[in-house]
Design an enzyme around this catalytic site. Sequence first.
Site, PDB file in Angstrom:
ATOM      1  N   GLU A  17      -7.020  -1.305 -17.459  1.00 14.09           N
ATOM      2  CA  GLU A  17      -7.253  -1.721 -18.702  1.00 14.09           C
ATOM      3  C   GLU A  17      -5.654  -1.877 -19.448  1.00 14.09           C
ATOM      4  O   GLU A  17      -5.696  -2.852 -20.227  1.00 14.09           O
ATOM      5  CB  GLU A  17      -7.991  -0.926 -19.641  1.00 14.09           C
ATOM      6  CG  GLU A  17      -9.178  -0.559 -19.013  1.00 14.09           C
ATOM      7  CD  GLU A  17      -9.434   0.465 -17.994  1.00 14.09           C
ATOM      8  OE1 GLU A  17      -8.503   0.851 -17.366  1.00 14.09           O
ATOM      9  OE2 GLU A  17     -10.628   1.056 -17.915  1.00 14.09           O
ATOM     10  N   TRP A 571       5.766   1.004   2.502  1.00 11.43           N
ATOM     11  CA  TRP A 571       4.949   0.570   1.149  1.00 11.43           C
ATOM     12  C   TRP A 571       3.697   0.833   1.635  1.00 11.43           C
ATOM     13  O   TRP A 571       2.510   0.391   1.146  1.00 11.43           O
ATOM     14  CB  TRP A 571       5.066  -0.924   1.282  1.00 11.43           C
ATOM     15  CG  TRP A 571       6.722  -1.407   0.632  1.00 11.43           C
ATOM     16  CD1 TRP A 571       7.534  -0.421   0.139  1.00 11.43           C
ATOM     17  CD2 TRP A 571       7.088  -2.486   0.708  1.00 11.43           C
ATOM     18  NE1 TRP A 571       8.691  -1.065  -0.302  1.00 11.43           N
ATOM     19  CE2 TRP A 571       8.604  -2.264   0.132  1.00 11.43           C
ATOM     20  CE3 TRP A 571       6.830  -3.858   1.141  1.00 11.43           C
ATOM     21  CZ2 TRP A 571       9.358  -3.526  -0.192  1.00 11.43           C
ATOM     22  CZ3 TRP A 571       7.723  -5.050   0.950  1.00 11.43           C
ATOM     23  CH2 TRP A 571       8.910  -4.606   0.611  1.00 11.43           C
ATOM     24  N   GLU A 615      15.511   1.912   0.921  1.00  7.40           N
ATOM     25  CA  GLU A 615      14.818   2.654  -0.208  1.00  7.40           C
ATOM     26  C   GLU A 615      14.115   3.732   0.715  1.00  7.40           C
ATOM     27  O   GLU A 615      13.675   4.653  -0.139  1.00  7.40           O
ATOM     28  CB  GLU A 615      13.847   1.797  -0.821  1.00  7.40           C
ATOM     29  CG  GLU A 615      12.544   1.307  -0.254  1.00  7.40           C
ATOM     30  CD  GLU A 615      11.647   0.530  -0.797  1.00  7.40           C
ATOM     31  OE1 GLU A 615      12.148  -0.618  -1.327  1.00  7.40           O
ATOM     32  OE2 GLU A 615      10.577   0.748  -1.182  1.00  7.40           O
ATOM     33  N   CYS A 653      16.599  -7.479   1.456  1.00  6.19           N
ATOM     34  CA  CYS A 653      16.919  -7.943   0.111  1.00  6.19           C
ATOM     35  C   CYS A 653      17.066  -6.759  -0.955  1.00  6.19           C
ATOM     36  O   CYS A 653      16.926  -5.737  -0.584  1.00  6.19           O
ATOM     37  CB  CYS A 653      16.051  -9.052  -0.444  1.00  6.19           C
ATOM     38  SG  CYS A 653      14.146  -8.424  -0.149  1.00  6.19           S
ATOM     39  N   HIS A 704      15.155 -16.206  -7.434  1.00  8.47           N
ATOM     40  CA  HIS A 704      14.687 -15.523  -8.542  1.00  8.47           C
ATOM     41  C   HIS A 704      14.541 -16.349  -9.860  1.00  8.47           C
ATOM     42  O   HIS A 704      13.580 -16.127 -10.595  1.00  8.47           O
ATOM     43  CB  HIS A 704      14.912 -14.149  -8.719  1.00  8.47           C
ATOM     44  CG  HIS A 704      14.984 -13.183  -7.621  1.00  8.47           C
ATOM     45  ND1 HIS A 704      13.922 -12.509  -7.321  1.00  8.47           N
ATOM     46  CD2 HIS A 704      16.168 -12.911  -6.988  1.00  8.47           C
ATOM     47  CE1 HIS A 704      14.368 -11.854  -6.186  1.00  8.47           C
ATOM     48  NE2 HIS A 704      15.769 -12.001  -5.908  1.00  8.47           N
ATOM     49  N   CYS A 736      16.104 -15.115  -0.214  1.00  9.45           N
ATOM     50  CA  CYS A 736      14.768 -14.317   0.194  1.00  9.45           C
ATOM     51  C   CYS A 736      13.561 -15.395   0.100  1.00  9.45           C
ATOM     52  O   CYS A 736      13.938 -16.683   0.171  1.00  9.45           O
ATOM     53  CB  CYS A 736      14.227 -13.549  -0.986  1.00  9.45           C
ATOM     54  SG  CYS A 736      12.916 -12.151  -0.513  1.00  9.45           S
TER      55      CYS A 736
HETATM   56  N1  GLN Z   1       9.416 -13.375   4.974  1.00  6.73           N
HETATM   57  C1  GLN Z   1       9.183 -12.713   3.683  1.00  6.73           C
HETATM   58  C2  GLN Z   1       9.149 -13.937   2.968  1.00  6.73           C
HETATM   59  O1  GLN Z   1       9.754 -14.781   2.940  1.00  6.73           O
HETATM   60  C3  GLN Z   1      10.114 -11.634   3.195  1.00  6.73           C
HETATM   61  C4  GLN Z   1       9.814 -10.994   1.771  1.00  6.73           C
HETATM   62  C5  GLN Z   1      10.822  -9.874   1.489  1.00  6.73           C
HETATM   63  O2  GLN Z   1      12.033  -9.830   1.953  1.00  6.73           O
HETATM   64  N2  GLN Z   1      10.372  -9.239   0.521  1.00  6.73           N
HETATM   65  O3  GLN Z   1       8.352 -13.821   1.789  1.00  6.73           O
HETATM   66 ZN    ZN Z   2      13.727 -10.664   0.795  1.00  5.53          ZN
END
Ligand code: GLN
Ligand code: ZN
Length: 764
Positions: A17, A571, A615, A653, A704, A736
């Site tokens: 919510e 994850w 991480e 990344c 990004h 990325c």
């Molecule tokens: N192979 C994935 C992509 O290109 C890698 C994503 C990531 O590094 N978080 O979306």
């Molecule tokens: Zn990445």
Amino acid sequence: MTVSHILGYPRIGAQRELKKATEAYWQGDCSRQALEATGRELRLRHWRDQQAAGLDLVSVGDFAFYDQVLNVSVLLGAVPERFNAGREVAAGEVELDTAFRMARGRAPSGEPAPACAMTKYFDTNYHYLVPELHAGQRFTLASNRLFDEVDEALGAGFTPKVTLTGPLTWLWLGKSKGSEFDRLTLLDSLLDVYSEVLARLATQGVEWVQLDEPALVQDLPPAWHQAFERAYHRLQAAPLKLMVASYFGGLGDNLSLATRLPVAGLHIDAVRAPQQVDQVIDRLGPHQVLSVGIIDGRNIWRADLAALRERLRPLKVRLGKRLWLAPSCSLLHVPVDLDQESELDASLVGWLAFARQKLDEVVTLARLIDQRATVQDEQRLAAATQALDARRDSTRIHQPAVSRRVAAVTPCDSQRRCVYAERAVAQRRALALPLFPTTTIGSFPQTQDIRAARRAFKAGTLSQADYDAQMRAEIAYAVERQASLGLDVLVHGEAERNDMVEYFGEQLDGFAFTRFGWVQSYGSRCVKPPIIFGDVTRPAAMTVRWSEYAQTLTDKPMKGMLTGPVTILQWSFVRDDQPRETTCRQIALALRDEVADLERAGIRIIQIDEPALREGLPLRQSEWQEYLNWAVECFRLSAAGVDNTTQIHTHMCYSAFNDIIGAIAALDADVITIETSRSDMALLDVFQDFAYPNDIGPGVYDIHTPNIPDVKSMVALMEKALDKLPAERLWVNPDCGLKTRGWAEVEPALANMVEAARQLRARY
Ligand code: GLN
Ligand code: ZN
């Protein structure tokens, strides 16, 4: 009587919510009053849940529209100048929109400004907003929100315990903006405001305040030890009781510091660090309360109440009414309510507990050790024992072939057939790539059409055949675009993938998925981590048909695309009945089979993404090496089965590499692509200093932002890379994957990137 409490509760709501309300507010579809009303409703509901479960105190101060660390920054008036520009902050009160602008750079009112940095809270997947600190900074009490929430709870008849990030941890999480300085020089001014806050809470009638100090489970410099003592000697003057809460691990060498603090209570994590409980009790003052975090706040497994009762009995004897019980940490890190999971099968449901179920577990345990268990408590105890017995013996979990295979792994299995230098020669011959080969990281834009097709397929309104046809069309489109852009190593574009972990989890045995198991990641964003409940196996190839099809469309090498074992582990919610590394090895072996199948299908380049490698680092440096050893081994296990001519890539990344460069080199991937463009290639220094031996693709295109990088800027970035690394080992690629971008941005950007590579080739 044993007091039962929690350190915090998820605020997002069982139906998310809060997410829906905040996003509607940001879009202008919901008024400020309506948003505030949703907040009030959720707080009230969560306090009621806590009280109904039988907790002695309800948690106040854990609510936040965006982030609890940001709330404290706002409370302290630690609002960077750029967010106040041109605005009168009414009577010292920082407005909700100011907080949103700090978090997101913009809000329904006020001028946009660059948002504050965000980063992971300790070793969780929760992101907090980094407090911005500068030398000479002064703090002032700047928000009434906390006090209003306390009145709200009191007014509704609850007994609140206020929770607040402690002053040292708040400073610890902060970063200096501008020139470096000693953050501890800000402590005195900070303590002035904390004292004022505590005094006000006391006048409101609050008896207990929990100050979260998880910094105590990390390696603290000596100056910080002294600062802890100084701070709490000052705060002890407050006319109420303080509980210092540590969690996410053991106090370790901070144990005697923590037990010496002049506070009324201490909370410790007895799930991650069970061995510390007796040591802490040995040192505890005669009147101090010890809150034992006995229920796992970081995982979703049902507690073994019978075993915990036995563990707690001697503690009860030693501490009497000074023993409190709680989950190990805030329940923010687990989903809200298992009762909503109508589609999980019954046996699995029996093995789980989400936040609301964990409330019951804490309360039942407290009553069991007090010998005042109700009939319901006895039933819960019996049900837990029964479910856990079933889990221990379940054939759904234990597959002897899997444990046999893991046990039979030898060091040879994680060795490529020969060393990189020789492989590189073989690969150069086999792949015939130009200097500065161009490639992308895997995903191409996830368009509305792609998402709609996936949704329709899941809902059963699109047939398998039609879905496959549409995905093939998407792949063909992506391949055709890449070919005409002139890229050297192509990808299929990942159209068929919802999420890089979920996609694999759904195809592996041993994984389960919830419908509403959302956990807050940052702000209104939630993730729904898979649950690894059993031995992991791969019933069938997962990616081969897509990659194989994509390869038929081009003569250029088609890169196979997998998520690595460490990232899948990191994850997910991971089983607690075997070491994490064992689960990771099982995943690695499943991926190893996928890699072999891809190679057999004619895929000559295979990328195994490990963005979460860093991480996974433990909070204590002394434990890093052990983690890195098995993490690296698992990656290698998944990759090493291939021929010398098959090229293994990896990708990482959002991370700095300086402290893990040795492990990155030990992965022995033939090529690593990394995010570097925003650091202006500074992240490459460590690769140079380490004399990193294999190929590197430093990102030259920041994915990004919607901005389209020009040729010159990308050439300039590569020139910087060339100052540090030899041309023969450099690749040209984005930072990325491109899934969050649109084709209108991607095409010109990649055209420029290919042109940049061409210009470089002409020069080298
Ligand atoms: N192979 C994935 C992509 O290109 C890698 C994503 C990531 O590094 N978080 O979306
Ligand atoms: Zn990445």
